[in-house]
Enzyme design. Structure first.
Site, mmCIF file in Angstrom:
data_model
loop_
_atom_site.group_PDB
_atom_site.id
_atom_site.type_symbol
_atom_site.label_atom_id
_atom_site.label_comp_id
_atom_site.label_asym_id
_atom_site.label_seq_id
_atom_site.Cartn_x
_atom_site.Cartn_y
_atom_site.Cartn_z
ATOM 1 N N GLY A 81 -37.104 -32.235 0.797
ATOM 2 C CA GLY A 81 -36.043 -31.819 -0.111
ATOM 3 C C GLY A 81 -34.801 -32.571 0.314
ATOM 4 N N HIS A 82 -34.426 -33.603 -0.430
ATOM 5 C CA HIS A 82 -33.313 -34.466 -0.045
ATOM 6 C C HIS A 82 -32.138 -34.238 -0.998
ATOM 7 C CE1 HIS A 82 -36.238 -37.433 2.139
ATOM 8 N NE2 HIS A 82 -36.280 -36.213 2.615
ATOM 9 N N THR B 141 -44.691 -25.862 3.738
ATOM 10 C CA THR B 141 -43.960 -25.725 2.479
ATOM 11 C C THR B 141 -44.905 -25.311 1.341
ATOM 12 O OG1 THR B 141 -44.322 -28.052 2.019
ATOM 13 C CG2 THR B 141 -42.282 -27.492 3.166
ATOM 14 N N LYS C 157 -30.822 -36.926 5.178
ATOM 15 C CA LYS C 157 -31.334 -38.261 4.798
ATOM 16 C C LYS C 157 -30.975 -38.621 3.363
ATOM 17 C CE LYS C 157 -35.408 -36.738 5.948
ATOM 18 N NZ LYS C 157 -35.079 -35.490 6.658
ATOM 19 N N GLN D 115 -39.017 -35.740 6.331
ATOM 20 C CA GLN D 115 -39.191 -34.922 7.542
ATOM 21 C C GLN D 115 -38.393 -35.530 8.706
ATOM 22 O OE1 GLN D 115 -42.544 -35.615 5.702
ATOM 23 N NE2 GLN D 115 -41.521 -34.066 4.525
ATOM 24 N N ASP E 272 -34.345 -32.377 7.430
ATOM 25 C CA ASP E 272 -33.112 -31.847 6.838
ATOM 26 C C ASP E 272 -31.853 -32.328 7.543
ATOM 27 O OD1 ASP E 272 -34.775 -30.428 5.132
ATOM 28 O OD2 ASP E 272 -34.831 -28.681 6.449
#
Ligand code: GDP
Ligand code: IMO
Ligand code: MG
Length: 425
Positions: free
Chosen positions: A41-42, A130, A17, A231, A14
């Site tokens: 989650g980007h 997750t 990226k 990650q 997080d």
């Protein structure tokens, strides 16, 4: 030789990226994911719009860019199709630009059930995954039992699926986990399984390729390629705080195995980090703040998970951990994110060593998960002003302090979530 560049997270994920890959994409012809799956989650923001990508590379919002899901990635078809449809509604058609490796493994609904069963069995010691089936899918991959994208078109795909599913159901029963009433993303398991097969059919519209040939030939032809990490280094299965890690190699070495790129074809390695630290899930976090300052970082930085919505744990920048990550991946260029979150801070702290077993050390100890590591801090004055396109002198001092410690230049400073809120140095 034309080389491939890499962008990696250097902390616990997080770092931003998605934003940076999107900002860099105009300089690249191809963006390729090499590991992880929908645990990522980007987030990308521009022109008041916000997109969160999970299984899809962050180059998809730049017209003309080819996006590859490499062999090292694991794919959850229902989640992937959901993402593709969301992008389609927003005007981005991926049929020509998204290509998927035949060798990428599939996350089955029962992989997600095993993930849930494992976590429940661990109780207080749970990883805080997750729940996307990441660990169980990579386990089957290394156990040589997994199903791959290229299997979808084989005549006996359903048979292979049933056989693997039955093995999974036995594992789940052995864990004492009850599948009765079990739901995935709020949907009853049997219905989810139907949606999963529907997604498999829809996926057939997309191009399945041997991405190792595609990428090496593209590089030979002079194309510019960026590998996008998911990650962060401290979650790497080998070098993170095991067992509180993800199940893939997220460091630069993961690009070689996750895309079929030889080490001598790697060019720049962009390493990105936040001006402070966050972590979601369980596991050691030496600089974690449990006080008001931690809460201020969480609120100012909107530190809530892009995949799970969980509040992120927040703390000061950890320089020994950052230097470790830089060493593991051979980072050539650093990028610092979210400096704006500390615009109002009069002073801030950075960890420069740990006190561990009565001694001071700059190394991350093997037993980081079981022993207490106390950070040794240096206090730094804040910059107390907005960044707005120019870096204030006191922020320059903070940057210089980090560069001197880590030994790599910070080339890019991000001061807001929008694609344009950056300064190159
Ligand atoms: P990723 O997983 O590394 O792509 O990062 P995430 O998207 O999970 O989390 C980063 C969050 O920070 C997202 O909500 C971004 O929109 C946001 N963000 C990225 N860069 C900045 C920045 O420089 N300042 C602020 N305030 N937010 C940022
Ligand atoms: P991006 O790409 C932050 C964490 C989980 C958990 C551990 C294992 O958005 O930076 P997993 O589901 O992979 O088995 O969970 O890893 N984790 C992440 N934390 N950002 C991520 O991805 C993460 N992907 C996994 O919270 O602690
Ligand atoms: Mg994220």
């Amino acid at each position: 030789m034309n080389k491939l560049d890499i962008l990696l997270g250097l902390q616990w994920g997080d770092e931003g990226k998605g934003k940076v890959v999107d900002a860099l994409t105009p300089n690249y012809d191809i963006v390729a994911r090499f590991q992880g799956g929908p645990n990522a989650g980007h987030t990308i923001e521009f022109e008041g719009k916000k997109f969160v990508l999970h299984n899809i590379p962050s180059g998809v919002l730049t017209p003309g860019c080819i996006n590859i899901i490499g062999n090292g990635v694991i794919i959850e078809p229902h989640i992937l199709i959901g993402e593709i449809e969301g992008l389609q509604k927003a005007g981005f058609d991926l049929r020509e630009t998204l290509k998927i490796s035949n060798r990428a493994h599939l996350i089955l609904p029962t992989h997600r059930a095993i993930d849930a069963a494992n976590e429940r069995a661990l109780g207080k010691m749970k990883v805080g995954t997750t729940l996307k089936g990441i660990g169980p899918t990579y386990t089957d991959k290394t156990a040589r039992k997994g199903l791959r994208i290229g299997d979808i078109n084989s005549a006996d795909f359903s048979k292979k699926y049933e056989s693997l599913k039955n093995t999974h159901l036995q594992q789940i029963a052995a864990l004492g986990f009850d599948m009765n009433g079990f739901q995935l993303d709020g949907v009853a398991f049997a219905e989810y399984e139907r949606l999963w097969f529907e997604a498999i059919e829809q996926l057939k519209q997309y191009q399945f390729i041997d991405s190792e040939y595609y990428l090496n030939e593209a590089l030979d032809a002079g194309k510019k390629v960026l590998a996008e990490g998911a990650q962060g280094s401290m979650l790497d299965v080998d070098f993170g705080s095991y067992p509180f890690v993800t199940s893939s190699n997220v460091i630069a070495a993961g690009v070689c195995s996750g895309l079929g790129i030889a080490p001598n074809r790697i060019g720049k390695v962009f390493g990105i980090f936040k001006a402070y630290c966050t972590r979601v899930g369980t596991g050691p976090f030496p600089t974690e703040l449990f006080d008001e300052t931690g809460e201020t970082l969480r609120q100012n930085g909107h530190e809530f998970g892009a995949t799970t919505g969980r509040p992120r744990r927040c703390g000061w920048l950890d320089l020994p951990a950052l230097k470790y990550a830089v060493m593991l991946s051979g980072v050539t260029d650093l990028m610092m994110m979210k400096s704006d979150v500390m615009d109002d801070f009069a002073t801030l702290k950075v960890a420069t060593a740990y006190r561990y077993n009565g001694q001071e050390t700059k190394h991350l100890p093997f037993a980081a998960c079981t022993e207490t590591m106390e950070p040794v801090y240096t206090e730094i004055h804040g910059w107390k002003q907005k960044i707005e396109g120019k870096i204030p002198q006191k922020l320059e001092d903070y940057i210089k302090f980090i560069e001197d410690y880590v030994g790599v230049p910070i080339k890019f400073v991000s001061y807001g979530p929008d694609r344009t809120q950056n300064v190159w140095r």
